[in-house]
Design a protein around this motif. Structure first.
Motif, PDB file in Angstrom:
ATOM      1  N   ARG A   1       0.814  -1.214   0.000  1.00  0.00           N
ATOM      2  CA  ARG A   1       0.000   0.000   0.000  1.00  0.00           C
ATOM      3  C   ARG A   1       0.853   1.272   0.000  1.00  0.00           C
ATOM      4  NH1 ARG A   1      -3.499  -3.067  -1.401  1.00  0.00           N
ATOM      5  NH2 ARG A   1      -5.332  -3.648  -0.200  1.00  0.00           N
ATOM      6  N   LEU A   2       2.121   1.143  -0.359  1.00  0.00           N
ATOM      7  CA  LEU A   2       2.996   2.315  -0.339  1.00  0.00           C
ATOM      8  C   LEU A   2       2.505   3.427  -1.263  1.00  0.00           C
ATOM      9  CD1 LEU A   2       6.642   0.921  -0.163  1.00  0.00           C
ATOM     10  CD2 LEU A   2       5.442   2.285   1.537  1.00  0.00           C
ATOM     11  N   PHE A   3       1.830   3.053  -2.344  1.00  0.00           N
ATOM     12  CA  PHE A   3       1.326   4.056  -3.279  1.00  0.00           C
ATOM     13  C   PHE A   3       0.390   5.049  -2.592  1.00  0.00           C
ATOM     14  CE2 PHE A   3      -1.735   0.640  -3.253  1.00  0.00           C
ATOM     15  CZ  PHE A   3      -2.955   1.298  -3.209  1.00  0.00           C
ATOM     16  N   ALA A   4      -0.215   4.643  -1.481  1.00  0.00           N
ATOM     17  CA  ALA A   4      -1.177   5.492  -0.779  1.00  0.00           C
ATOM     18  C   ALA A   4      -0.550   6.297   0.358  1.00  0.00           C
ATOM     19  CB  ALA A   4      -2.322   4.637  -0.239  1.00  0.00           C
ATOM     20  N   VAL A   5       0.757   6.181   0.563  1.00  0.00           N
ATOM     21  CA  VAL A   5       1.402   6.880   1.678  1.00  0.00           C
ATOM     22  C   VAL A   5       1.194   8.399   1.635  1.00  0.00           C
ATOM     23  CG1 VAL A   5       3.662   7.478   2.676  1.00  0.00           C
ATOM     24  CG2 VAL A   5       3.042   5.094   2.331  1.00  0.00           C
ATOM     25  N   PRO A   6       1.322   9.067   0.482  1.00  0.00           N
ATOM     26  CA  PRO A   6       1.061  10.517   0.496  1.00  0.00           C
ATOM     27  C   PRO A   6      -0.347  10.854   1.003  1.00  0.00           C
ATOM     28  CG  PRO A   6       2.217   9.919  -1.508  1.00  0.00           C
ATOM     29  CD  PRO A   6       1.833   8.628  -0.829  1.00  0.00           C
ATOM     30  N   GLY A   7      -1.331  10.082   0.601  1.00  0.00           N
ATOM     31  CA  GLY A   7      -2.695  10.285   1.094  1.00  0.00           C
ATOM     32  C   GLY A   7      -2.816   9.976   2.572  1.00  0.00           C
ATOM     33  N   MET A   8      -2.080   8.965   3.025  1.00  0.00           N
ATOM     34  CA  MET A   8      -2.093   8.614   4.450  1.00  0.00           C
ATOM     35  C   MET A   8      -1.521   9.751   5.288  1.00  0.00           C
ATOM     36  SD  MET A   8      -0.762   4.692   4.302  1.00  0.00           S
ATOM     37  CE  MET A   8      -1.498   3.515   3.186  1.00  0.00           C
ATOM     38  N   ILE A   9      -0.453  10.351   4.793  1.00  0.00           N
ATOM     39  CA  ILE A   9       0.165  11.465   5.517  1.00  0.00           C
ATOM     40  C   ILE A   9      -0.807  12.638   5.592  1.00  0.00           C
ATOM     41  CG2 ILE A   9       2.027  13.178   5.446  1.00  0.00           C
ATOM     42  CD1 ILE A   9       3.787  10.933   4.182  1.00  0.00           C
ATOM     43  N   LYS A  10      -1.435  12.931   4.479  1.00  0.00           N
ATOM     44  CA  LYS A  10      -2.413  14.028   4.437  1.00  0.00           C
ATOM     45  C   LYS A  10      -3.583  13.744   5.380  1.00  0.00           C
ATOM     46  CE  LYS A  10      -5.173  16.598   1.085  1.00  0.00           C
ATOM     47  NZ  LYS A  10      -5.548  16.711  -0.328  1.00  0.00           N
ATOM     48  N   ALA A  11      -4.081  12.521   5.348  1.00  0.00           N
ATOM     49  CA  ALA A  11      -5.201  12.147   6.219  1.00  0.00           C
ATOM     50  C   ALA A  11      -4.792  12.199   7.689  1.00  0.00           C
ATOM     51  CB  ALA A  11      -5.703  10.751   5.856  1.00  0.00           C
ATOM     52  N   PHE A  12      -3.583  11.743   7.995  1.00  0.00           N
ATOM     53  CA  PHE A  12      -3.110  11.783   9.381  1.00  0.00           C
ATOM     54  C   PHE A  12      -3.056  13.225   9.873  1.00  0.00           C
ATOM     55  CE2 PHE A  12      -0.131  11.954  12.862  1.00  0.00           C
ATOM     56  CZ  PHE A  12      -0.452  10.831  13.605  1.00  0.00           C
ATOM     57  N   ARG A  13      -2.541  14.116   9.023  1.00  0.00           N
ATOM     58  CA  ARG A  13      -2.485  15.538   9.397  1.00  0.00           C
ATOM     59  C   ARG A  13      -3.880  16.084   9.694  1.00  0.00           C
ATOM     60  NH1 ARG A  13       1.022  16.975   4.843  1.00  0.00           N
ATOM     61  NH2 ARG A  13       3.115  16.796   5.629  1.00  0.00           N
ATOM     62  N   GLN A  14      -4.835  15.732   8.850  1.00  0.00           N
ATOM     63  CA  GLN A  14      -6.203  16.214   9.049  1.00  0.00           C
ATOM     64  C   GLN A  14      -6.782  15.690  10.359  1.00  0.00           C
ATOM     65  OE1 GLN A  14      -8.327  15.010   5.514  1.00  0.00           O
ATOM     66  NE2 GLN A  14      -7.769  16.861   4.393  1.00  0.00           N
ATOM     67  N   ILE A  15      -6.581  14.417  10.614  1.00  0.00           N
ATOM     68  CA  ILE A  15      -7.107  13.813  11.841  1.00  0.00           C
ATOM     69  C   ILE A  15      -6.448  14.443  13.064  1.00  0.00           C
ATOM     70  CG2 ILE A  15      -7.267  11.677  13.176  1.00  0.00           C
ATOM     71  CD1 ILE A  15      -7.315  10.196  10.410  1.00  0.00           C
ATOM     72  N   ALA A  16      -5.130  14.605  13.015  1.00  0.00           N
ATOM     73  CA  ALA A  16      -4.406  15.199  14.141  1.00  0.00           C
ATOM     74  C   ALA A  16      -4.842  16.645  14.367  1.00  0.00           C
ATOM     75  CB  ALA A  16      -2.899  15.123  13.904  1.00  0.00           C
ATOM     76  N   ALA A  17      -5.026  17.388  13.297  1.00  0.00           N
ATOM     77  CA  ALA A  17      -5.463  18.783  13.421  1.00  0.00           C
ATOM     78  C   ALA A  17      -6.860  18.856  14.035  1.00  0.00           C
ATOM     79  CB  ALA A  17      -5.443  19.473  12.057  1.00  0.00           C
ATOM     80  N   GLU A  18      -7.754  17.997  13.577  1.00  0.00           N
ATOM     81  CA  GLU A  18      -9.109  17.970  14.139  1.00  0.00           C
ATOM     82  C   GLU A  18      -9.068  17.620  15.623  1.00  0.00           C
ATOM     83  OE1 GLU A  18     -11.620  15.370  11.839  1.00  0.00           O
ATOM     84  OE2 GLU A  18     -11.250  16.502  10.004  1.00  0.00           O
ATOM     85  N   HIS A  19      -8.207  16.694  15.977  1.00  0.00           N
ATOM     86  CA  HIS A  19      -8.079  16.288  17.382  1.00  0.00           C
ATOM     87  C   HIS A  19      -7.602  17.457  18.249  1.00  0.00           C
ATOM     88  CE1 HIS A  19      -7.445  13.637  20.797  1.00  0.00           C
ATOM     89  NE2 HIS A  19      -6.240  14.160  20.938  1.00  0.00           N
ATOM     90  N   ARG A  20      -6.731  18.286  17.698  1.00  0.00           N
ATOM     91  CA  ARG A  20      -6.227  19.453  18.430  1.00  0.00           C
ATOM     92  C   ARG A  20      -7.198  20.632  18.370  1.00  0.00           C
ATOM     93  NH1 ARG A  20      -1.317  17.897  15.661  1.00  0.00           N
ATOM     94  NH2 ARG A  20      -1.845  19.396  14.043  1.00  0.00           N
ATOM     95  N   GLY A  21      -8.314  20.461  17.669  1.00  0.00           N
ATOM     96  CA  GLY A  21      -9.276  21.554  17.537  1.00  0.00           C
ATOM     97  C   GLY A  21      -8.879  22.545  16.464  1.00  0.00           C
ATOM     98  N   GLU A  22      -8.048  22.106  15.553  1.00  0.00           N
ATOM     99  CA  GLU A  22      -7.601  22.961  14.461  1.00  0.00           C
ATOM    100  C   GLU A  22      -8.250  22.500  13.164  1.00  0.00           C
ATOM    101  OE1 GLU A  22      -2.996  23.610  15.982  1.00  0.00           O
ATOM    102  OE2 GLU A  22      -3.406  22.132  14.443  1.00  0.00           O
ATOM    103  N   THR A  23      -8.109  23.332  12.175  1.00  0.00           N
ATOM    104  CA  THR A  23      -8.480  22.922  10.833  1.00  0.00           C
ATOM    105  C   THR A  23      -7.194  22.902  10.015  1.00  0.00           C
ATOM    106  OG1 THR A  23      -9.985  23.312   8.992  1.00  0.00           O
ATOM    107  CG2 THR A  23      -9.032  25.256   9.999  1.00  0.00           C
ATOM    108  N   ALA A  24      -7.107  21.993   9.090  1.00  0.00           N
ATOM    109  CA  ALA A  24      -5.890  21.857   8.292  1.00  0.00           C
ATOM    110  C   ALA A  24      -6.004  22.696   7.025  1.00  0.00           C
ATOM    111  CB  ALA A  24      -5.659  20.398   7.936  1.00  0.00           C
ATOM    112  N   ALA A  25      -4.915  23.327   6.665  1.00  0.00           N
ATOM    113  CA  ALA A  25      -4.866  24.111   5.435  1.00  0.00           C
ATOM    114  C   ALA A  25      -3.620  23.725   4.650  1.00  0.00           C
ATOM    115  CB  ALA A  25      -4.832  25.603   5.746  1.00  0.00           C
ATOM    116  N   GLU A  26      -3.797  23.573   3.359  1.00  0.00           N
ATOM    117  CA  GLU A  26      -2.668  23.308   2.473  1.00  0.00           C
ATOM    118  C   GLU A  26      -2.334  24.614   1.774  1.00  0.00           C
ATOM    119  OE1 GLU A  26      -3.287  19.995  -0.207  1.00  0.00           O
ATOM    120  OE2 GLU A  26      -4.627  19.093   1.273  1.00  0.00           O
ATOM    121  N   VAL A  27      -1.096  25.038   1.914  1.00  0.00           N
ATOM    122  CA  VAL A  27      -0.658  26.297   1.329  1.00  0.00           C
ATOM    123  C   VAL A  27       0.428  25.999   0.306  1.00  0.00           C
ATOM    124  CG1 VAL A  27       0.405  28.539   1.788  1.00  0.00           C
ATOM    125  CG2 VAL A  27      -1.169  27.544   3.458  1.00  0.00           C
TER     126      VAL A  27
END
Length: 186
Positions: free
Chosen positions: A92-118
């Motif tokens: 499933r290595l092909f999905a690692v970039p998506g996993m990283i993005k999803a992890f960031r979103q989940i972690a940000a939501e957990h901290r009460g933040e919203t994620a932004a890609e700049v």
């Protein structure tokens, strides 16, 4: 959890969700996020690594060995290192970039933040990032965790994505709009 309306695949969301739960239990969310950022930077800087994770030519075992060596060399150990090895073994290595993005979103939501890609034409300084976070906080209504990438083709300005909203102030887009307007006139 990450929103299902996001462009992240279901596989990536499931793996990221599992990794987040494990990181939360181990009280190492920040460490895992840092390790994932390091791995993402390595991906961005190495066409060979990108080829390794995307190529079906390599067996799961070959990918797992290569990822283990890369992770060890980069100091990505513990939960994140094991996670990358499991992902490689499961092909499933092909999905690692998506996993990283999803992890960031989940972690940000957990901290009460919203994620932004700049996306910026040039590297942003720490002061610029702080100012941008403050401006985005006033728009989003809560703290914003930003992920910055550099794309010199923008020429100048920024492209900011928060959830389903995109704010494009890049010079490239403005020039394209002007070009289109001039074609309509002429």
């Amino acid at each position: 959890m990450a929103q299902s309306s996001s462009p992240i695949s279901g596989v990536a969301e499931r793996y990221a969700g599992s990794l987040f739960e494990l990181a939360l239990q181990a009280n190492s969310v920040a460490k895992v996020e840092s390790d994932l950022n390091s791995f993402e930077a390595m991906l961005a800087g190495s066409s060979d690594l990108t080829r390794l994770i995307n190529s079906p030519v390599f067996s799961g075992e070959e990918q797992a060995k290569a990822i283990a060596a890369i992770a060890d060399k980069a100091g990505i150990t513990g939960l994140t290192g094991n996670f990358l090895r499991v992902v490689a073994r499961n092909r499933r290595l092909f999905a690692v970039p998506g996993m990283i993005k999803a992890f960031r979103q989940i972690a940000a939501e957990h901290r009460g933040e919203t994620a932004a890609e700049v996306t910026s034409a040039h590297e942003l300084t720490a002061a610029q990032q702080t100012e941008l976070k403050a401006a985005l906080k006033s728009v989003a209504g809560k703290d914003v965790a930003i992920s910055v990438t550099v794309d010199p083709s923008l020429l100048g300005g920024l492209v900011v994505k928060i959830g389903s909203r995109q704010i494009d102030t890049s010079l490239k887009t403005k020039l394209n709009s002007l070009k289109l307007a001039l074609k309509e006139v002429g």
